[in-house]
Design a protein around this motif. Structure first.
Motif, PDB file in Angstrom:
ATOM      1  N   UNK A 121       0.961  -1.221   0.163  1.00  0.00           N
ATOM      2  CA  UNK A 121      -0.006  -0.003  -0.124  1.00  0.00           C
ATOM      3  C   UNK A 121       0.981   1.297  -0.079  1.00  0.00           C
ATOM      4  N   UNK A 122       0.447   2.385  -0.885  1.00  0.00           N
ATOM      5  CA  UNK A 122       1.197   3.567  -0.664  1.00  0.00           C
ATOM      6  C   UNK A 122       0.133   4.491   0.004  1.00  0.00           C
ATOM      7  N   UNK A 123       0.666   5.044   1.109  1.00  0.00           N
ATOM      8  CA  UNK A 123      -0.246   6.161   1.952  1.00  0.00           C
ATOM      9  C   UNK A 123       0.261   7.474   1.746  1.00  0.00           C
ATOM     10  N   UNK A 124      -0.701   8.167   2.025  1.00  0.00           N
ATOM     11  CA  UNK A 124      -0.731   9.860   2.073  1.00  0.00           C
ATOM     12  C   UNK A 124      -0.789  10.604   3.207  1.00  0.00           C
ATOM     13  N   UNK A 125       0.137  11.303   3.574  1.00  0.00           N
ATOM     14  CA  UNK A 125      -0.245  12.027   4.757  1.00  0.00           C
ATOM     15  C   UNK A 125      -0.519  13.448   4.456  1.00  0.00           C
ATOM     16  N   UNK A 126      -1.548  13.847   4.696  1.00  0.00           N
ATOM     17  CA  UNK A 126      -2.120  15.408   4.083  1.00  0.00           C
ATOM     18  C   UNK A 126      -2.317  16.268   5.264  1.00  0.00           C
ATOM     19  N   UNK A 127      -1.494  17.350   5.409  1.00  0.00           N
ATOM     20  CA  UNK A 127      -1.844  18.197   6.415  1.00  0.00           C
ATOM     21  C   UNK A 127      -1.421  17.382   7.883  1.00  0.00           C
ATOM     22  N   UNK A 128      -0.544  16.799   8.045  1.00  0.00           N
ATOM     23  CA  UNK A 128      -0.521  16.050   9.070  1.00  0.00           C
ATOM     24  C   UNK A 128      -1.533  14.809   9.408  1.00  0.00           C
TER      25      UNK A 128
END
Ligand code: HEC
Length: 471
Positions: free
Chosen positions: A157-164
């Motif tokens: 899985x490729x995960x994204x952290x957006x604005x913390x």
């Protein structure tokens, strides 16, 4: 009146019984010590897994009875990288290791203290914050911009952290990976020109699905693509090894991806469990490779004019590189690689050079047997530093940022087994100082300077990313 002879006999008997009693009392069971010496490197100091499976989660893939466990230790599981201990640990000692594992399983291992909130180093007081939590074997982190981070999880899985905030949904449609042994989705790297071109690069273990073999062969593969509407699109395969070089083993895939200031892309493939192949320049494993960002072969590559050599090769004799970083000022490529027991290395990688595996090494086999007693050979490079005992190096980055000014151009080195981040000061290509700047929060899989100047540490057990910043 008892005779003198009778008395002495009785005294001797009592003394012998006492001796046996005390020696039993003081005889240390060998299990825990042997476990730390031979097994912790892969299965974790707390038996809770790491490079290899947890031994205390109740899951026994290869048989749960003591007989099976003993057999697996004695004969190993070679295709997965589990060594055989037949020649180095006696049957009796193997039994005491099994007993130790059983006892730990009952206690559910050693309870880990919570992640420390503060950490004191020679130069800074650091606060430790959780950046992303509840991840499954996170492997790497990279940043698109100040507010957006990408994290890989090894199962694919490729995960994204957006604005913390960790986005609950993984990026859709990323490549199918072989998640077995040490393989899966490994590195993620954002193009240095991302703002103009949007490319993101991935490294993963690719399996030949239509193979007739019971255990289909696999190899490290490099692709790039773009993320649009949380979906992986426009994929291009940049490096795929010839299929006849794929291997049925499930360990030593490498792999990191880095870019130098001249636009070259470097990645590494581990020896895939076949050390002798690291010296063979017709094969991709046990090497560093250099390509252009579109996958084409640079004209200056060192083995371009050797007819039988793979054209993407940049260096030979690299066992299993788990950390790669480009020096922010010189553009030099530095790597850390897993040695065998006692032979983890830091190397400055230069074009066409041979780093010696498995002809020369400072390590022994994991089961304690000798690989070679050679540590030097003409035509082969010496490491800039080696760690004995192995710390299980993993993840590497030069610090460059405003938050820890004193640390600029110093090298951050992660360690799985020692659960540490170390900071190395390098002068004229020599390591002149080494200090531990973070420890005890979990196995360190990756370490990276963020665009905000904080240090991001990717941890396994527990699977999370922490952010280190000065107080
Ligand atoms: C070089 C890494 C490595 C070392 C060192 C190592 N192992 Fe393993 N071991 C593995 C791998 C890989 C597997 C396969 C399962 C997996 O993928 O994690 C495995 C599997 C096992 C299994 C079978 C687990 C199951 O699910 O049935 C046992 C038991 C085991 N190891 C015990 C040991 C013991 C005890 C030692 C030390 C004497 C040891 N291992 C040292 C890598 C290692």
């Amino acid at each position: 009146m008892k005779s003198f002879v009778q008395k002495t006999r009785r005294t001797t008997l009592i003394i012998s019984i006492l001796l046996i009693f005390f020696s039993e009392m003081y005889a240390q069971p060998n299990g825990p010590a042997l476990y730390q010496q031979y097994c912790a490197q892969c299965h974790g100091t707390d038996l809770n897994g790491g490079n290899a499976a947890s031994l205390i989660d109740g899951i026994w893939q290869f048989g749960s009875e003591n007989g099976y466990i003993t057999r697996n230790i004695k004969h190993g599981i070679p295709h997965l990288g589990m060594p055989s201990y037949e020649r180095s640990i006696s049957d009796e000692d193997i039994r005491s290791v099994v007993q130790y594992i059983r006892a730990a399983e009952e206690d559910k291992g050693v309870v880990k203290p919570p992640t420390p909130e503060m950490f004191e180093t020679m130069d800074y007081f650091m606060k430790v914050e959780t950046f992303a939590d509840n991840l499954e074997i996170p492997w790497a982190i990279d940043f698109i911009d100040k507010n957006t981070a990408l994290i890989t999880e090894r199962p694919g899985r490729l995960r994204i952290v957006k604005n913390g905030k960790l986005q609950s949904e993984a990026v859709k449609n990323t490549p199918k990976v072989l998640h077995e042994g040490q393989g899966g989705l490994m590195d993620v790297a954002v193009d240095p020109d991302y703002n103009r071109n949007g490319w993101i690069y991935l490294a993963y273990s690719h399996v030949l699905e239509n193979s007739q073999e019971t255990r289909p062969p696999a190899m490290t593969r490099i692709v790039r693509g773009k993320i649009e509407n949380n979906t992986w699109t426009n994929e291009q395969v940049l490096f795929e090894a010839p299929h006849e070089t794929y291997r049925t083993t499930r360990h030593h895939y490498g792999c990191r991806i880095v870019f130098d200031p001249w636009g070259y892309l470097y990645f590494a493939i581990g020896d895939r469990g076949a050390g002798y192949q690291a010296q063979d320049f017709t094969l991709p494993n046990g090497k560093v490779h250099r390509i252009h960002k579109d996958g084409s072969i640079p004209e200056g590559n060192p083995f371009l004019y050797d007819e039988s050599a793979m054209k993407s090769l940049f260096s030979l004799g690299n066992r299993n590189i788990q950390g790669m970083a480009i020096h922010p000022e010189t553009g030099q490529l530095w790597t850390t690689e897993h040695g065998p027991m006692g032979g983890d290395e830091l190397n400055l990688i230069e074009s066409g050079k041979n780093y010696g595996w498995e002809t020369i090494t400072y390590g022994k086999n994991y089961n304690g047997t000798i690989i070679t007693d050679q540590t030097h050979q003409a035509g082969m490079e010496q490491p800039n530093l080696y760690w004995k005992p192995s710390i299980a190096v993993c993840g590497l980055d030069f610090y460059s940022g405003d938050l820890f000014e004193k640390w600029n151009n110093r090298l951050l080195v992660g360690a799985l087994k020692y659960e540490e981040v170390r900071l190395l000061q390098i002068e004229e290509d020599r390591v002149v100082h080494e200090q531990v700047i973070f420890k005890g929060a979990g196995r360190v899989r990756d370490v990276s300077t963020g665009p905000d100047g904080a240090i991001y540490v990717v941890l396994n057990n527990p699977g999370k990313v922490v952010r280190l910043a000065p107080e």
